[in-house]
Scaffold this motif. Structure first.
Motif, short mmCIF file in Angstrom:
data_model
loop_
_atom_site.label_atom_id
_atom_site.label_comp_id
_atom_site.label_asym_id
_atom_site.label_seq_id
_atom_site.Cartn_x
_atom_site.Cartn_y
_atom_site.Cartn_z
N MET A 1 1.34 -0.63 3.70
CA MET A 1 0.02 -0.06 3.39
C MET A 1 -0.38 -0.44 1.97
O MET A 1 0.46 -0.72 1.12
N ARG A 2 -1.70 -0.41 1.71
CA ARG A 2 -2.19 -0.64 0.35
C ARG A 2 -2.16 0.68 -0.42
O ARG A 2 -2.40 1.76 0.14
N ALA A 3 -1.86 0.58 -1.69
CA ALA A 3 -1.76 1.79 -2.52
C ALA A 3 -2.01 1.42 -3.97
O ALA A 3 -1.75 0.28 -4.38
N ILE A 4 -2.50 2.38 -4.74
CA ILE A 4 -2.50 2.21 -6.19
C ILE A 4 -1.14 2.64 -6.68
O ILE A 4 -0.62 3.67 -6.24
N GLU A 5 -0.58 1.87 -7.59
CA GLU A 5 0.72 2.24 -8.14
C GLU A 5 0.62 2.21 -9.66
O GLU A 5 0.10 1.26 -10.24
N ILE A 6 1.13 3.28 -10.29
CA ILE A 6 1.26 3.28 -11.75
C ILE A 6 2.72 3.02 -12.07
O ILE A 6 3.61 3.71 -11.57
N THR A 7 2.96 1.99 -12.89
CA THR A 7 4.30 1.76 -13.41
C THR A 7 4.23 1.96 -14.92
O THR A 7 3.14 2.01 -15.50
N GLY A 8 5.39 2.08 -15.56
CA GLY A 8 5.40 2.27 -17.00
C GLY A 8 6.81 2.11 -17.52
O GLY A 8 7.75 1.93 -16.76
N GLU A 9 6.91 2.17 -18.82
CA GLU A 9 8.19 1.97 -19.49
C GLU A 9 8.77 3.34 -19.83
O GLU A 9 8.09 4.15 -20.46
N TRP A 10 10.01 3.60 -19.40
CA TRP A 10 10.70 4.87 -19.72
C TRP A 10 11.24 4.75 -21.13
O TRP A 10 12.17 3.99 -21.38
N SER A 11 10.66 5.48 -22.07
CA SER A 11 10.99 5.28 -23.48
C SER A 11 10.84 6.61 -24.21
O SER A 11 9.88 6.82 -24.95
N VAL A 42 -3.01 -2.43 -7.65
CA VAL A 42 -3.11 -2.17 -6.22
C VAL A 42 -2.06 -3.04 -5.55
O VAL A 42 -2.03 -4.25 -5.76
N VAL A 43 -1.16 -2.41 -4.79
CA VAL A 43 0.02 -3.11 -4.27
C VAL A 43 0.22 -2.81 -2.78
O VAL A 43 -0.41 -1.90 -2.23
N ASP A 44 1.12 -3.57 -2.15
CA ASP A 44 1.62 -3.23 -0.82
C ASP A 44 2.85 -2.37 -0.97
O ASP A 44 3.73 -2.69 -1.77
N ARG A 45 2.90 -1.29 -0.23
CA ARG A 45 4.05 -0.39 -0.26
C ARG A 45 4.41 -0.04 1.18
O ARG A 45 3.52 -0.01 2.03
N PRO A 46 5.66 0.31 1.45
CA PRO A 46 5.98 0.78 2.80
C PRO A 46 5.24 2.09 3.09
O PRO A 46 5.11 2.93 2.20
N ALA A 47 4.75 2.25 4.31
CA ALA A 47 4.08 3.50 4.67
C ALA A 47 5.11 4.63 4.65
O ALA A 47 6.27 4.41 5.00
N PRO A 48 4.70 5.84 4.21
CA PRO A 48 5.67 6.95 4.18
C PRO A 48 6.02 7.42 5.60
O PRO A 48 5.20 7.31 6.51
N ASP A 49 7.25 7.93 5.76
CA ASP A 49 7.69 8.46 7.06
C ASP A 49 7.71 9.97 7.03
O ASP A 49 7.92 10.57 5.98
N LEU A 156 -2.07 5.91 3.30
CA LEU A 156 -1.39 7.03 3.97
C LEU A 156 -0.61 7.86 2.96
O LEU A 156 -0.15 7.34 1.95
N MET A 157 -0.45 9.14 3.26
CA MET A 157 0.38 10.01 2.42
C MET A 157 1.02 11.09 3.28
O MET A 157 0.61 11.33 4.41
N ILE A 158 2.02 11.76 2.69
CA ILE A 158 2.72 12.86 3.37
C ILE A 158 2.40 14.16 2.64
O ILE A 158 2.28 14.18 1.42
N SER A 159 2.27 15.25 3.39
CA SER A 159 2.21 16.58 2.79
C SER A 159 2.94 17.56 3.70
O SER A 159 3.00 17.36 4.91
N ARG A 160 3.49 18.63 3.12
CA ARG A 160 4.01 19.71 3.95
C ARG A 160 2.86 20.43 4.63
O ARG A 160 1.78 20.54 4.05
N GLU A 161 3.12 21.00 5.79
CA GLU A 161 2.07 21.75 6.50
C GLU A 161 1.50 22.88 5.64
O GLU A 161 0.30 23.12 5.63
N SER A 162 2.38 23.56 4.88
CA SER A 162 1.91 24.71 4.10
C SER A 162 0.95 24.29 2.99
O SER A 162 0.26 25.12 2.41
N ASN A 163 0.88 23.00 2.68
CA ASN A 163 -0.02 22.52 1.63
C ASN A 163 -1.28 21.86 2.19
O ASN A 163 -2.05 21.26 1.44
#
Ligand code: ZN
Ligand code: ZN
Length: 389
Positions: A1-11, A42-49, A156-163
């Motif tokens: 799936m297509r997604a926006i991804e933020i990457t950064g440097e852990w510092s 904007v990247v390709d990522r595996p769809a969440p399960d 696509l995204m995942i959420s718990r039912e309660s949310n």
């Protein structure tokens, strides 16, 4: 799936006190202490399960860009992000989310594939003192989609039912497209609802309300004050186009404070003049500019007035404590949307509020980085990403 991804440097910054858990897991309660040089792509990522039995798979249809997203895009002089909140990178951002249910786990009862839903992103623990006191929005152990768990700016995204909150009642009144846009707007509106009504205890019918700052949260505060029976709703902003939106959303009058200043008039004068000298029963700070706005609020407090802080202001500002004492006024801090989403959806479904005018731009997922760049110019009210067109 297509997604926006933020990457950064852990510092981690020199002297920052990260816990072992944060250091080991590369996440920070205060992102501004540890994450540097963010990159949005904007990247390709595996769809969440679906993993848990109460998981819901959602096709994102409308996701708002919030000031806190912009604070993960902008940096200080040393390259650190500006957001003082829990963040794990790489991350799919987006926490003002509406979409349609695609698939549900075996334990899900309240929604079905095809249902339109809004997502409450904060997953509070239910065990800590804040949760047990009924203040789950202040849970110290919470996880939050769009910050330390993947959020909605993806196909696509995942959420718990309660949310997950059904938007079926909104759909009865509105087109499919409007239903999703309204669903995304319910998150910032819930932030205003929680501050004004849950933390500050609300207003009585006939009250005078002054809203300082007409971004999405301030605009929602205007609509909610009107819906709650305020006799007078006055709004203030530095942008004349946002002032126009405030009048569309229910303000009796909205004032461009830059134009007022040029005439030597202060917001406090306008409030007193419009309330026969009584002042505002509720003053909402939704600009994140308390340094400039607090003197206006302090100069226009009604006796028994309530002040609600919803805008984030990093620095300390002087406070004229005598003003509150003389007027018997109270101050209420608030953050987040817990407890606000259901009533805001109900108000929108019944037509008592209509948040749609606050959408000023729409972008598809492929142009999402341009969208956040535009949001960083702070000219718009709400910019939406429509991840599936
Ligand atoms: Zn937000
Ligand atoms: Zn908790």
């Amino acid at each position: 799936m297509r997604a926006i991804e933020i990457t950064g440097e852990w510092s981690p910054r020199e002297g920052s006190r990260l816990s072992k858990d944060e250091q080991a897991g590369h996440w920070a309660r205060n992102a501004a202490d540890a994450w540097r040089n963010p990159r949005w792509t904007v990247v390709d990522r595996p769809a969440p399960d679906l993993i848990r039995p109460d998981d819901v798979l959602i096709r994102s249809r409308a996701v708002g860009i919030c000031g806190s997203d912009v604070h993960l895009y902008e940096t200080d002089a040393s390259g650190y992000v500006l957001l003082p909140y829990r963040v794990r990178l790489p991350l799919v951002p987006g926490h003002e989310i509406a979409g349609e249910v695609v698939e549900v786990g075996p334990a899900v009862h309240n929604v079905r594939p095809g249902d339109p839903v809004a997502v409450q992103t904060l997953q509070y623990c239910g065990r800590c003192d804040a949760c047990r006191a009924g203040l789950a929005g202040h849970c110290g152990e919470a996880e939050d989609r769009g910050f330390n768990l993947d959020g909605g700016m993806a196909e696509l995204m995942i959420s718990r039912e309660s949310n997950v909150r059904s938007l079926a009642a909104v759909r009865e009144r509105h087109s499919e497209r409007d239903t999703f846009e309204i669903g995304a707007l319910c998150e910032p509106a819930s932030v205003a609802y929680v501050g004004m009504f849950l933390r500050a205890g609300g207003i009585l019918p006939g009250a005078a309300v002054a809203v300082h700052g007409c971004g999405p949260i301030g605009l929602a505060a205007v609509a909610l004050a009107r819906a709650a029976g305020a006799a007078t709703v006055l709004a203030f902003d530095t942008s004349s186009s946002r002032c126009k939106l405030a009048e569309e959303l229910g303000a009796d009058a909205a004032y461009d404070v830059v134009a007022l200043r040029a005439q030597g008039v202060q917001a406090a004068d306008v409030i007193l003049e419009n309330t026969h000298g009584e002042g505002a029963d509720m003053s909402v700070e939704a600009a994140g500019a308390a340094g400039a706005i607090l003197p206006q609020i302090e100069g226009s407090l009604a006796v028994g007035g309530k002040v609600v802080f919803l805008g984030s202001e990093a620095g300390a500002v002087p406070m004229q404590t005598m003003a509150y004492m003389l007027r018997g006024a109270t101050v209420h801090g608030s953050i987040g949307n817990i407890g606000g989403l259901d009533p805001v959806i109900a108000l929108q479904a019944s037509g008592r509020i209509d948040l749609r005018p606050m959408v000023t731009a729409r972008y598809d997922l492929e142009h999402a980085v341009e969208a956040v760049e535009r949001a960083s110019q702070r000219q718009d009210a709400k910019i939406l990403i429509l991840p599936n067109g």
